[in-house]
Write an enzyme that holds these catalytic residues in place. Structure first.
Site, PDB file in Angstrom:
ATOM      1  CG  ASP A 186      -0.141  -0.058   2.543  1.00  0.00           C
ATOM      2  OD1 ASP A 186       0.635  -1.020   2.708  1.00  0.00           O
ATOM      3  OD2 ASP A 186      -0.277   0.850   3.385  1.00  0.00           O
ATOM      4  CD  GLU A 253       4.238   0.784   6.989  1.00  0.00           C
ATOM      5  OE1 GLU A 253       5.152   1.022   7.785  1.00  0.00           O
ATOM      6  OE2 GLU A 253       3.830   1.642   6.179  1.00  0.00           O
TER       7      GLU A 253
END
Ligand SMILES: *[C@@H]1O[C@H](CO)[C@@H](O)[C@H](O)[C@H]1NC(C)=O
Ligand SMILES: *[C@@H]1O[C@H](CO)[C@@H](O)[C@H](O)[C@H]1NC(C)=O
Length: 595
Positions: A186, A253
């Site tokens: 991400d 994250e």
């Protein structure tokens, strides 16, 4: 490779410093500001025995059991470069391939293609099955399948919580604990207002001959694409691992991994069990950088803790034509003022990671100020010098406050509904990153000790994290302190360094990768490895004691910081990351350092 016997750590112009005859009875550790703090706490807080049973992390590992003042432990010990030996010809021929224009362009395009899939992470993402914003990760999966066909036919891929990915490359010897490489796919969103400020569009993945551009090109798609590229190349050569390799790719994250890494951690724990992994290498914030001509590679081995404290000030409402002297807002302001008047002092603690990093700099950084170097040396034995050094560091190292202390930032405030109504409920939230030598419970004690006199002054009772301290007689209102989101986190267990096999393997691999680098810019080929601090692998703690946060990349390989405009990675820097993964996998495969 730095000469490891160079233990005098003096450079031209420094004065020689005798190390003999120190008083061995000097207490090895004196926690000065801690003592100050505890004085304060015990004075105000006898009432307030908020002693929670957080697992203790306050054991100060004292690395200086010096007898008669003679150091027993070497300062900043270095290991030798470790290159694959039974796979020497394999790594050599791979390096030849990696050096070709064809390979480089293909690898850069692999990263560019990954950047073009905008796997943006939002704080308010819902469940993977319900929130459509996750779906872009399907495109990312498909992209990986087409780009890395050998990985996908030889490794077992598991989708965890729908979108997070775990790859398992089975080794032939099941008695060897697997190596785990972690990264995340991400990225933080791009603010549309900044599109114009990008030199190349944020999701272009464009390679301009030197840089690969776009959001995620640095943080952290090289971790994903780099490890997959290394394995694809190893598979192409027919390499079959002895030790299993696991890849774990999180999907959020950038908001703490609550959906991805937490589910991966749980899955791995169920699948492999506690303490089942030989070592974890996660992207981390750190790589290597140049200090006065010496390259310092700084794998993070410690992490700060975390806590958001919410303050609620609850007072009787009423018409504001007859106000009390202080409204809830005034009282909250008083609390905030007191908090900011008493920030946590950063603290230099011997044996802790920050101190070790400082010793490495003092010993090996030729540009380190000589008088500070002397203080660092003396501080090993003298508490007075330790405190002198602490005072000097506030100016010398802009990161000292954040690295060696608990930080406090009052970030959100709210309250009040109408201009003629007294505010009945007023609140604020303070964000803290807790020093590695401290704990959430020390933070809560301290917080309460600062708020208690304010409460007393305003005739308020105090509910400090569930512990109620009433005023004498009836109170006018209440101040309530709580863990805002129930996300308090202890500082991470410190990964063992000196004398530990996994640390030696990692250090040796970093050194051998640098030594053989394929850069065309005459980059230095030697380095010092020095432990450092960072954030955030909490979801994997129980899998192993040996967690390193390290991305093999130079500070000058990033065009700009992460999370901002013009994120770009130098192509040759990314290539070195692929080489590092290749060497790490081969070294882990043939080493006896991992047990
Ligand atoms: C505190 O407030 C309560 C409730 O308003 C009041 O009864 C009490 O007298 C106050 N005490 C002091 C010391 O002002
Ligand atoms: C890790 O292990 C400790 C001690 O066994 C346990 O209290 C904790 O809940 C575990 N954490 C996770 C994420 O499983």
């Amino acid at each position: 490779m730095v000469d490891r016997d160079h233990d005098r750590w003096l450079f031209k112009g420094d004065t020689e410093l005798g190390l003999q005859g120190r008083d061995a009875s000097t207490p090895a550790i004196q926690r000065r500001s801690s003592a100050r703090l505890w004085g304060l706490v015990s004075l105000l807080g006898l009432v307030l025995l908020v002693h929670r049973l957080w697992p203790g992390t306050s054991i100060i590992s004292c690395a200086f059991p010096g007898q008669r003042g003679v150091p027993v432990i070497e300062v900043c010990p270095q290991v030798s470069a470790i290159a694959p030996s039974s796979h020497a010809s394999l790594v050599e021929s791979l390096d030849q391939e990696y050096a070709t224009e064809e390979f480089k362009l293909k690898a850069y395009e692999s990263l560019g293609g990954a950047v073009r899939i905008p796997t943006e992470c939002y704080d308010d993402l819902g469940s993977p099955l319900e929130d459509p914003r996750w779906k872009v990760h399907f495109d990312f999966h498909t992209y990986l399948e087409t780009r890395f066909p050998r990985v996908h036919s030889s490794l077992r891929r598991t989708k965890v919580n729908t979108y997070a990915l775990v790859y398992h490359w089975q080794g032939s010897d099941d008695s060897l604990k697997p190596l785990l490489l972690a990264a995340h796919s991400d990225v933080v969103p791009v603010n549309p207002a900044t599109y114009e400020d990008w030199i190349n569009p944020p999701y272009s993945g464009y390679f301009d001959g030197e840089w690969i551009w776009g959001r995620g090109s640095s943080d952290d798609k090289p971790g994903v694409i780099g490890s997959l590229t290394a394995i694809e190349s190893l598979l192409e050569r027919g390499f079959e691992p002895t030790r299993s390799v696991i890849l774990a790719f999180g999907i959020d994250e950038e908001r703490g991994g609550i959906t991805g890494a937490s589910a991966i951690g749980k899955y791995l724990l169920e699948t492999f069990g506690e303490d089942s992994i030989s070592m974890i290498v996660d992207e981390g914030g750190s790589g290597f950088s140049d200090q006065s001509g010496t390259i310092f590679a700084t794998p993070a081995v410690a992490e700060k803790g975390y806590m958001d404290v919410r303050m609620d000030v609850l007072t009787p409402g009423g018409h504001s034509s007859r106000p009390p002297k202080h409204t809830g807002i005034g009282i909250l302001s008083n609390i905030v003022t007191e908090l900011e008047a008493h920030p946590h002092e950063p603290e230099l603690v011997r044996g802790r990671t920050y101190y070790q990093g400082l010793q490495c700099r003092a010993k090996y950084d030729k540009g380190f100020p000589p008088e500070l170097r002397k203080l660092v040396q003396e501080s090993q034995y003298s508490d007075g010098k330790l405190h002198d050094l602490e005072a000097r560091l506030l100016d010398f190292d802009p990161t000292f406050y954040a690295q060696a202390g608990t930080t406090q930032a009052i970030d959100i405030v709210g309250g009040g509904v109408k201009v003629n109504a007294l505010p009945e409920a007023v609140w604020a939230i303070a964000n803290h990153r807790i020093a590695d030598h401290s704990s959430p419970s020390a933070l809560m004690d301290r917080f309460a000790s600062i708020v208690l006199p304010v409460a007393a002054k305003h005739n308020m009772s105090l509910d400090a994290f569930g512990e109620v301290i009433s005023a004498d007689g009836p109170a006018w209102g209440q101040i309530r302190l709580s863990d805002a989101f129930n996300t308090a986190l202890e500082p991470a267990p410190v990964t063992p360094t000196t004398g530990s096999g996994p640390y030696e393997l990692l250090s040796g691999t970093i050194l051998s990768t640098l030594k053989t680098n394929l850069r065309t810019d005459e980059f230095p080929s030697s380095a010092v490895v020095s432990p450092s601090l960072s954030l955030d692998t909490k979801h994997y703690w129980n899998l192993t004691k040996h967690i390193f946060r390290y991305g093999h990349r130079g500070a000058t390989d990033s065009y700009n910081g992460a999370h901002t405009i013009n994120e770009a990675i130098r192509g040759e820097g990314f290539l070195e990351q692929i080489r590092f993964f290749t060497r790490l996998i081969l070294n882990a495969d043939e080493t006896d350092l991992l047990g």
